[in-house]
Scaffold this motif. Structure first.
Motif, PDB file in Angstrom:
ATOM      1  N   GLY A 134     -23.478 -16.763  16.403  1.00  0.00           N
ATOM      2  CA  GLY A 134     -23.533 -17.420  15.100  1.00  0.00           C
ATOM      3  C   GLY A 134     -24.574 -16.797  14.196  1.00  0.00           C
ATOM      4  N   GLN A 135     -25.761 -16.534  14.727  1.00  0.00           N
ATOM      5  CA  GLN A 135     -26.805 -15.932  13.897  1.00  0.00           C
ATOM      6  C   GLN A 135     -26.349 -14.575  13.372  1.00  0.00           C
ATOM      7  N   HIS A 136     -25.696 -13.794  14.196  1.00  0.00           N
ATOM      8  CA  HIS A 136     -25.209 -12.488  13.760  1.00  0.00           C
ATOM      9  C   HIS A 136     -24.150 -12.639  12.669  1.00  0.00           C
ATOM     10  N   LEU A 137     -23.256 -13.600  12.833  1.00  0.00           N
ATOM     11  CA  LEU A 137     -22.240 -13.855  11.803  1.00  0.00           C
ATOM     12  C   LEU A 137     -22.905 -14.239  10.485  1.00  0.00           C
ATOM     13  N   TYR A 138     -23.817 -15.202  10.530  1.00  0.00           N
ATOM     14  CA  TYR A 138     -24.448 -15.681   9.299  1.00  0.00           C
ATOM     15  C   TYR A 138     -25.217 -14.558   8.607  1.00  0.00           C
ATOM     16  N   ALA A 139     -25.934 -13.750   9.383  1.00  0.00           N
ATOM     17  CA  ALA A 139     -26.677 -12.631   8.793  1.00  0.00           C
ATOM     18  C   ALA A 139     -25.717 -11.644   8.130  1.00  0.00           C
ATOM     19  N   SER A 140     -24.567 -11.396   8.751  1.00  0.00           N
ATOM     20  CA  SER A 140     -23.593 -10.463   8.177  1.00  0.00           C
ATOM     21  C   SER A 140     -22.996 -10.992   6.882  1.00  0.00           C
ATOM     22  N   MET A 141     -23.127 -12.299   6.658  1.00  0.00           N
ATOM     23  CA  MET A 141     -22.594 -12.922   5.443  1.00  0.00           C
ATOM     24  C   MET A 141     -23.685 -13.172   4.400  1.00  0.00           C
ATOM     25  N   GLY A 142     -24.855 -12.593   4.622  1.00  0.00           N
ATOM     26  CA  GLY A 142     -25.903 -12.669   3.613  1.00  0.00           C
ATOM     27  C   GLY A 142     -26.933 -13.758   3.804  1.00  0.00           C
ATOM     28  N   PHE A 143     -26.869 -14.487   4.910  1.00  0.00           N
ATOM     29  CA  PHE A 143     -27.902 -15.487   5.180  1.00  0.00           C
ATOM     30  C   PHE A 143     -29.171 -14.767   5.635  1.00  0.00           C
ATOM     31  N   ILE A 144     -30.306 -15.287   5.216  1.00  0.00           N
ATOM     32  CA  ILE A 144     -31.598 -14.686   5.519  1.00  0.00           C
ATOM     33  C   ILE A 144     -32.360 -15.612   6.468  1.00  0.00           C
ATOM     34  N   ALA A 145     -32.934 -15.025   7.504  1.00  0.00           N
ATOM     35  CA  ALA A 145     -33.727 -15.806   8.456  1.00  0.00           C
ATOM     36  C   ALA A 145     -35.034 -16.217   7.783  1.00  0.00           C
ATOM     37  N   ALA A 146     -35.320 -17.507   7.804  1.00  0.00           N
ATOM     38  CA  ALA A 146     -36.562 -18.028   7.224  1.00  0.00           C
ATOM     39  C   ALA A 146     -37.638 -18.191   8.286  1.00  0.00           C
ATOM     40  N   THR A 156     -27.308 -26.180  26.772  1.00  0.00           N
ATOM     41  CA  THR A 156     -26.233 -27.025  27.309  1.00  0.00           C
ATOM     42  C   THR A 156     -26.326 -27.216  28.810  1.00  0.00           C
ATOM     43  N   ASN A 157     -26.887 -26.246  29.505  1.00  0.00           N
ATOM     44  CA  ASN A 157     -27.027 -26.350  30.962  1.00  0.00           C
ATOM     45  C   ASN A 157     -28.485 -26.315  31.408  1.00  0.00           C
ATOM     46  N   GLY A 158     -29.383 -26.780  30.537  1.00  0.00           N
ATOM     47  CA  GLY A 158     -30.807 -26.798  30.862  1.00  0.00           C
ATOM     48  C   GLY A 158     -31.513 -25.579  30.301  1.00  0.00           C
ATOM     49  N   GLY A 159     -32.828 -25.623  30.301  1.00  0.00           N
ATOM     50  CA  GLY A 159     -33.608 -24.521  29.743  1.00  0.00           C
ATOM     51  C   GLY A 159     -33.752 -24.661  28.238  1.00  0.00           C
ATOM     52  N   TRP A 160     -34.865 -24.163  27.729  1.00  0.00           N
ATOM     53  CA  TRP A 160     -35.141 -24.285  26.306  1.00  0.00           C
ATOM     54  C   TRP A 160     -34.573 -23.101  25.531  1.00  0.00           C
ATOM     55  N   SER A 161     -34.154 -23.382  24.297  1.00  0.00           N
ATOM     56  CA  SER A 161     -33.636 -22.338  23.418  1.00  0.00           C
ATOM     57  C   SER A 161     -34.364 -22.393  22.081  1.00  0.00           C
ATOM     58  N   PRO A 162     -34.676 -21.215  21.524  1.00  0.00           N
ATOM     59  CA  PRO A 162     -35.253 -21.191  20.184  1.00  0.00           C
ATOM     60  C   PRO A 162     -34.154 -21.331  19.135  1.00  0.00           C
ATOM     61  N   THR A 163     -34.539 -21.731  17.945  1.00  0.00           N
ATOM     62  CA  THR A 163     -33.587 -21.794  16.843  1.00  0.00           C
ATOM     63  C   THR A 163     -34.142 -21.020  15.667  1.00  0.00           C
ATOM     64  N   THR A 164     -33.245 -20.496  14.859  1.00  0.00           N
ATOM     65  CA  THR A 164     -33.615 -19.777  13.647  1.00  0.00           C
ATOM     66  C   THR A 164     -33.052 -20.543  12.456  1.00  0.00           C
ATOM     67  N   TYR A 165     -33.913 -20.806  11.475  1.00  0.00           N
ATOM     68  CA  TYR A 165     -33.479 -21.406  10.221  1.00  0.00           C
ATOM     69  C   TYR A 165     -33.116 -20.279   9.268  1.00  0.00           C
ATOM     70  N   MET A 166     -32.000 -20.463   8.567  1.00  0.00           N
ATOM     71  CA  MET A 166     -31.500 -19.441   7.659  1.00  0.00           C
ATOM     72  C   MET A 166     -31.121 -20.076   6.329  1.00  0.00           C
ATOM     73  N   TYR A 167     -31.074 -19.247   5.294  1.00  0.00           N
ATOM     74  CA  TYR A 167     -30.674 -19.742   3.981  1.00  0.00           C
ATOM     75  C   TYR A 167     -29.898 -18.659   3.233  1.00  0.00           C
ATOM     76  N   LYS A 168     -29.181 -19.099   2.227  1.00  0.00           N
ATOM     77  CA  LYS A 168     -28.455 -18.175   1.354  1.00  0.00           C
ATOM     78  C   LYS A 168     -28.441 -18.768  -0.043  1.00  0.00           C
ATOM     79  N   LEU A 169     -28.817 -17.963  -1.013  1.00  0.00           N
ATOM     80  CA  LEU A 169     -28.710 -18.342  -2.409  1.00  0.00           C
ATOM     81  C   LEU A 169     -27.331 -17.919  -2.901  1.00  0.00           C
ATOM     82  N   LEU A 170     -26.608 -18.840  -3.500  1.00  0.00           N
ATOM     83  CA  LEU A 170     -25.259 -18.541  -3.990  1.00  0.00           C
ATOM     84  C   LEU A 170     -25.292 -18.085  -5.442  1.00  0.00           C
TER      85      LEU A 170
END
Length: 170
Positions: A134-146, A156-170
């Motif tokens: 998903g992050q790769h898709l969003y970046a390819s569509m012009g979303f910028i990682a904040a 989903t099966n245990g263990g911690w995952s990081p998240t990336t916040y992204m934005y896009k100006l239209l």
């Protein structure tokens, strides 16, 4: 190309299909707020809340169907506070595991951007599991990682995952 439609009313088939789509996403490792084992009552309650928001106009739900079955969906929640009516948050972009890597996610994202523009939204925000498809898709569509937040969600099966916040100006 499959047509994207905006759902504004929901029948039992749509409800079951959307629950199945969310279940498939979680079972296949998507970080969309649920973990294994899946609680069907939680999923039903989630979709009931989405449907209420759609009816009241604070959210739109876009879907794609193949052979009459819902195989993808994305939501957009419109900020309602006076200082935020220019923005919207993209949520729960789901494509059935059997249909991934066929362009449906990109198609849904293009449609959700058009939906945002039609509601005079000029800023889109989202969060996604860091380094995910998903992050790769969003970046390819012009979303910028904040920024990235470590240990944001339990996988989903245990263990911690990081998240990336992204934005896009239209």
């Amino acid at each position: 190309m499959t047509a994207v439609e905006t759902l504004s009313s929901f029948d039992d088939n749509d409800r079951m299909a959307l629950a199945g789509l969310l279940r498939d996403a979680v079972e296949n490792g998507a970080s969309v707020g649920y973990v294994m084992p899946i609680d069907e009552a939680d999923i039903s309650a989630f979709w009931a809340g989405v449907f209420e928001d759609v009816v009241e106009g604070s959210r739109a739900l876009l879907i794609v169907r193949q052979s009459g079955q819902i195989v993808g969906s994305v939501q957009i929640e419109f900020a309602g506070k006076p200082n935020g009516r220019h923005r919207a948050e993209i949520q729960k972009m789901l494509v059935h595991s059997s249909q991934r890597r066929k362009g449906l996610g990109r198609q849904l994202m293009m449609a959700v951007e058009a939906c945002a523009k039609s509601r005079d939204r000029s800023l889109l925000v989202l969060d996604t599991e860091t380094a995910s498809a998903g992050q790769h898709l969003y970046a390819s569509m012009g979303f910028i990682a904040a920024g990235e937040i470590p240990k944001f969600a339990l996988g989903t099966n245990g263990g911690w995952s990081p998240t990336t916040y992204m934005y896009k100006l239209l």
